[in-house]
Motif scaffolding. Structure first.
Motif, PDB file in Angstrom:
ATOM      1  N   HIS A 173      -0.170  11.961  -0.056  1.00 25.12           N
ATOM      2  CA  HIS A 173      -0.397  11.334   0.455  1.00 25.12           C
ATOM      3  C   HIS A 173       0.302  10.658   1.172  1.00 25.12           C
ATOM      4  O   HIS A 173       0.300   9.806   2.674  1.00 25.12           O
ATOM      5  CB  HIS A 173      -2.162  10.519   1.295  1.00 25.12           C
ATOM      6  CG  HIS A 173      -3.403  11.272   1.337  1.00 25.12           C
ATOM      7  ND1 HIS A 173      -3.661  12.894   0.542  1.00 25.12           N
ATOM      8  CD2 HIS A 173      -4.160  10.726   0.341  1.00 25.12           C
ATOM      9  CE1 HIS A 173      -4.659  12.896  -0.236  1.00 25.12           C
ATOM     10  NE2 HIS A 173      -5.648  11.543  -0.036  1.00 25.12           N
ATOM     11  N   VAL A 174       1.835  10.701   1.003  1.00 23.63           N
ATOM     12  CA  VAL A 174       3.208   9.731   1.619  1.00 23.63           C
ATOM     13  C   VAL A 174       2.960  10.415   3.053  1.00 23.63           C
ATOM     14  O   VAL A 174       3.507   9.438   3.965  1.00 23.63           O
ATOM     15  CB  VAL A 174       4.180  10.190   0.279  1.00 23.63           C
ATOM     16  CG1 VAL A 174       5.214   9.351   0.841  1.00 23.63           C
ATOM     17  CG2 VAL A 174       3.348   9.690  -1.261  1.00 23.63           C
ATOM     18  N   THR A 180      -8.943  10.102  -1.023  1.00 28.02           N
ATOM     19  CA  THR A 180      -8.843  11.267   0.372  1.00 28.02           C
ATOM     20  C   THR A 180      -8.081  10.741   1.681  1.00 28.02           C
ATOM     21  O   THR A 180      -8.057   9.806   1.724  1.00 28.02           O
ATOM     22  CB  THR A 180     -10.043  11.115   1.245  1.00 28.02           C
ATOM     23  OG1 THR A 180     -10.831  10.544   1.076  1.00 28.02           O
ATOM     24  CG2 THR A 180     -11.183  12.064  -0.431  1.00 28.02           C
ATOM     25  N   LEU A 181      -7.285  12.055   1.964  1.00 34.39           N
ATOM     26  CA  LEU A 181      -6.449  11.850   2.872  1.00 34.39           C
ATOM     27  C   LEU A 181      -7.552  10.711   3.972  1.00 34.39           C
ATOM     28  O   LEU A 181      -6.590   9.759   4.391  1.00 34.39           O
ATOM     29  CB  LEU A 181      -6.246  12.836   3.777  1.00 34.39           C
ATOM     30  CG  LEU A 181      -5.200  12.821   5.311  1.00 34.39           C
ATOM     31  CD1 LEU A 181      -3.829  12.369   5.224  1.00 34.39           C
ATOM     32  CD2 LEU A 181      -5.597  14.248   5.084  1.00 34.39           C
ATOM     33  N   ARG A 182      -8.809  11.146   4.436  1.00 32.27           N
ATOM     34  CA  ARG A 182      -9.309  10.473   5.753  1.00 32.27           C
ATOM     35  C   ARG A 182      -9.244   8.875   5.358  1.00 32.27           C
ATOM     36  O   ARG A 182      -8.740   8.078   5.911  1.00 32.27           O
ATOM     37  CB  ARG A 182     -10.265  10.708   5.164  1.00 32.27           C
ATOM     38  CG  ARG A 182     -11.044  10.187   6.635  1.00 32.27           C
ATOM     39  CD  ARG A 182     -12.809  10.569   7.039  1.00 32.27           C
ATOM     40  NE  ARG A 182     -13.242   9.492   7.744  1.00 32.27           N
ATOM     41  CZ  ARG A 182     -14.624   8.597   7.340  1.00 32.27           C
ATOM     42  NH1 ARG A 182     -14.119   8.505   6.061  1.00 32.27           N
ATOM     43  NH2 ARG A 182     -14.722   7.834   8.676  1.00 32.27           N
ATOM     44  N   THR A 183      -9.715   8.700   3.839  1.00 38.01           N
ATOM     45  CA  THR A 183      -9.729   6.668   3.252  1.00 38.01           C
ATOM     46  C   THR A 183      -8.259   6.580   3.182  1.00 38.01           C
ATOM     47  O   THR A 183      -7.939   5.269   3.609  1.00 38.01           O
ATOM     48  CB  THR A 183     -10.283   6.770   1.603  1.00 38.01           C
ATOM     49  OG1 THR A 183     -11.398   7.149   1.613  1.00 38.01           O
ATOM     50  CG2 THR A 183      -9.412   5.226   1.508  1.00 38.01           C
ATOM     51  N   ALA A 184      -6.832   7.238   3.255  1.00 39.20           N
ATOM     52  CA  ALA A 184      -5.765   7.112   3.540  1.00 39.20           C
ATOM     53  C   ALA A 184      -5.086   6.335   4.581  1.00 39.20           C
ATOM     54  O   ALA A 184      -4.801   5.520   4.868  1.00 39.20           O
ATOM     55  CB  ALA A 184      -4.609   8.086   2.630  1.00 39.20           C
ATOM     56  N   VAL A 185      -5.880   7.255   4.983  1.00 36.05           N
ATOM     57  CA  VAL A 185      -5.270   7.029   6.983  1.00 36.05           C
ATOM     58  C   VAL A 185      -5.928   6.415   7.908  1.00 36.05           C
ATOM     59  O   VAL A 185      -5.659   4.655   7.953  1.00 36.05           O
ATOM     60  CB  VAL A 185      -5.618   8.493   8.075  1.00 36.05           C
ATOM     61  CG1 VAL A 185      -5.599   8.360   9.477  1.00 36.05           C
ATOM     62  CG2 VAL A 185      -4.624   9.245   7.333  1.00 36.05           C
ATOM     63  N   LEU A 186      -7.014   6.222   7.036  1.00 30.92           N
ATOM     64  CA  LEU A 186      -7.812   4.272   8.048  1.00 30.92           C
ATOM     65  C   LEU A 186      -7.172   3.359   6.942  1.00 30.92           C
ATOM     66  O   LEU A 186      -7.578   2.621   7.748  1.00 30.92           O
ATOM     67  CB  LEU A 186     -10.047   4.773   7.772  1.00 30.92           C
ATOM     68  CG  LEU A 186     -10.278   5.592   8.096  1.00 30.92           C
ATOM     69  CD1 LEU A 186     -11.810   6.503   7.920  1.00 30.92           C
ATOM     70  CD2 LEU A 186      -9.853   5.567   9.629  1.00 30.92           C
ATOM     71  N   ILE A 200       2.474   7.761   9.848  1.00 31.16           N
ATOM     72  CA  ILE A 200       1.445   6.406  10.388  1.00 31.16           C
ATOM     73  C   ILE A 200       1.804   5.398  10.842  1.00 31.16           C
ATOM     74  O   ILE A 200       2.060   5.322  11.819  1.00 31.16           O
ATOM     75  CB  ILE A 200       0.216   6.041   9.818  1.00 31.16           C
ATOM     76  CG1 ILE A 200      -0.474   7.635   9.839  1.00 31.16           C
ATOM     77  CG2 ILE A 200      -0.481   5.078  10.193  1.00 31.16           C
ATOM     78  CD1 ILE A 200      -1.929   7.711   9.131  1.00 31.16           C
ATOM     79  N   CYS A 201       2.724   4.788   9.842  1.00 29.62           N
ATOM     80  CA  CYS A 201       3.491   3.351   9.761  1.00 29.62           C
ATOM     81  C   CYS A 201       4.647   3.795  10.824  1.00 29.62           C
ATOM     82  O   CYS A 201       5.139   2.401  11.654  1.00 29.62           O
ATOM     83  CB  CYS A 201       4.074   3.410   8.588  1.00 29.62           C
ATOM     84  SG  CYS A 201       2.509   2.662   7.378  1.00 29.62           S
ATOM     85  N   TYR A 211       0.961  -1.425  -0.027  1.00 30.54           N
ATOM     86  CA  TYR A 211       0.079  -0.099   0.281  1.00 30.54           C
ATOM     87  C   TYR A 211       0.673   1.140   0.022  1.00 30.54           C
ATOM     88  O   TYR A 211       0.408   2.371  -0.779  1.00 30.54           O
ATOM     89  CB  TYR A 211      -0.803  -0.100   1.387  1.00 30.54           C
ATOM     90  CG  TYR A 211      -1.926   1.484   1.190  1.00 30.54           C
ATOM     91  CD1 TYR A 211      -2.624   1.121   0.479  1.00 30.54           C
ATOM     92  CD2 TYR A 211      -1.578   2.553   2.499  1.00 30.54           C
ATOM     93  CE1 TYR A 211      -3.729   2.309   0.325  1.00 30.54           C
ATOM     94  CE2 TYR A 211      -2.478   2.792   1.981  1.00 30.54           C
ATOM     95  CZ  TYR A 211      -3.311   3.384   1.144  1.00 30.54           C
ATOM     96  OH  TYR A 211      -5.041   4.930   1.282  1.00 30.54           O
ATOM     97  N   VAL A 212       1.699   1.252   0.992  1.00 25.79           N
ATOM     98  CA  VAL A 212       2.642   2.726   0.691  1.00 25.79           C
ATOM     99  C   VAL A 212       3.644   2.646  -0.819  1.00 25.79           C
ATOM    100  O   VAL A 212       3.693   4.019  -0.629  1.00 25.79           O
ATOM    101  CB  VAL A 212       3.874   2.542   1.729  1.00 25.79           C
ATOM    102  CG1 VAL A 212       5.155   3.447   2.061  1.00 25.79           C
ATOM    103  CG2 VAL A 212       3.152   2.102   3.516  1.00 25.79           C
ATOM    104  N   LEU A 213       3.757   1.880  -1.109  1.00 26.07           N
ATOM    105  CA  LEU A 213       4.662   1.089  -2.423  1.00 26.07           C
ATOM    106  C   LEU A 213       3.487   2.422  -3.195  1.00 26.07           C
ATOM    107  O   LEU A 213       3.699   2.673  -4.406  1.00 26.07           O
ATOM    108  CB  LEU A 213       4.997   0.253  -3.227  1.00 26.07           C
ATOM    109  CG  LEU A 213       5.337  -0.019  -4.391  1.00 26.07           C
ATOM    110  CD1 LEU A 213       6.335   0.667  -4.805  1.00 26.07           C
ATOM    111  CD2 LEU A 213       5.571  -1.004  -5.011  1.00 26.07           C
ATOM    112  N   ARG A 214       2.591   1.697  -3.316  1.00 28.15           N
ATOM    113  CA  ARG A 214       1.902   2.165  -4.264  1.00 28.15           C
ATOM    114  C   ARG A 214       1.432   3.643  -3.853  1.00 28.15           C
ATOM    115  O   ARG A 214       0.850   4.215  -4.906  1.00 28.15           O
ATOM    116  CB  ARG A 214      -0.103   2.022  -3.921  1.00 28.15           C
ATOM    117  CG  ARG A 214      -0.832   1.956  -5.344  1.00 28.15           C
ATOM    118  CD  ARG A 214      -2.749   1.152  -5.572  1.00 28.15           C
ATOM    119  NE  ARG A 214      -3.098   0.854  -6.879  1.00 28.15           N
ATOM    120  CZ  ARG A 214      -3.399   2.055  -7.175  1.00 28.15           C
ATOM    121  NH1 ARG A 214      -4.105   3.484  -5.830  1.00 28.15           N
ATOM    122  NH2 ARG A 214      -4.658   1.948  -7.796  1.00 28.15           N
TER     123      ARG A 214
END
Length: 213
Positions: free
Chosen positions: A46-47, A118-124, A53-54, A36-39
């Motif tokens: 939102h890198v 969205t940022l929210r989707t990426a964070v969740l 978070i990681c 997921y981080v790679l993609r």
């Protein structure tokens, strides 16, 4: 006094390096979180919050293991079972979405707005991939915590700091280094291949969580 402090710091340096090596060996592997981080890194999307978070999550888990929470985790199989099933459902679901993208007709390019999350989707999403993985509690909390505590009262914190540093270095390199692949992913077929690999990875890990009982 200064000489004694310098000597103590020198003695702890090999422990910190050992923690860095062990932490890196556990993190650098094909997995849901790394995929997921790679993609997101390739898409430059939102890198910073994802990497943060990681890295912070790993630091918290390592701290918990060093503090003795690993013993609690080891004695709570029911809690791990709940996490296992929740993680399985999430990973398989995300894998199916990736498979849909892989066989879809939408063209995805790094840095464009098409299909952006969205940022929210990426964070969740990254929170779920991190905290709904039962292996993170066994590897990061229990295993790393156990190894760290073999280095004594002061050495265990140096070992943990090394492991946390490894996490920060790895996710930063993966998230921001992925941008170097921008030319490769300028072609739609490259995105389909990446999403196909992500789908296989996610679903395989999800199924493995069910079978690993």
């Amino acid at each position: 006094m200064a000489l004694a402090s310098a000597t103590a710091a020198t003695d702890l340096l090999p422990v910190l390096v050992a923690g860095f090596g062990v932490g890196l060996s556990l993190i650098v592997a094909i997995g849901a979180q790394n995929a997921y981080v790679l993609r997101q890194g390739v898409r430059a999307e939102h890198v910073l919050p994802i990497v943060a978070i990681c890295a912070v999550s790993d630091a918290v888990l390592i701290l918990a293991g060093i503090s003795g929470i690993g013993a609690v985790v080891e004695r709570a199989p029911a809690a791990l079972t709940v996490v296992r099933w929740a993680g399985t459902a999430f990973l398989v679901g995300y894998g199916l979405l990736a498979a849909r993208r892989a066989f879809g007709t939408q063209s995805l390019r790094a840095g464009n707005g098409g299909g952006a999350s969205t940022l929210r989707t990426a964070v969740l999403t990254v929170l779920a991939m991190t905290w709904l993985n039962p292996h993170v509690y066994l590897d990061t909390v229990l295993l790393l915590g156990s190894i760290a505590n073999t280095h004594g009262q002061s050495g265990r914190w140096s070992f943990g700091a090394g492991a946390a540093l490894a996490s920060l270095v790895w996710f930063t390199a993966l998230g921001y280094g992925a941008r170097l692949l921008g030319r490769v992913f300028a072609r739609p077929v490259a995105w389909r291949v990446l999403d196909a690999l992500i789908a296989v990875t996610m679903i395989t890990i999800g199924v493995a969580l069910v079978l690993d009982t």
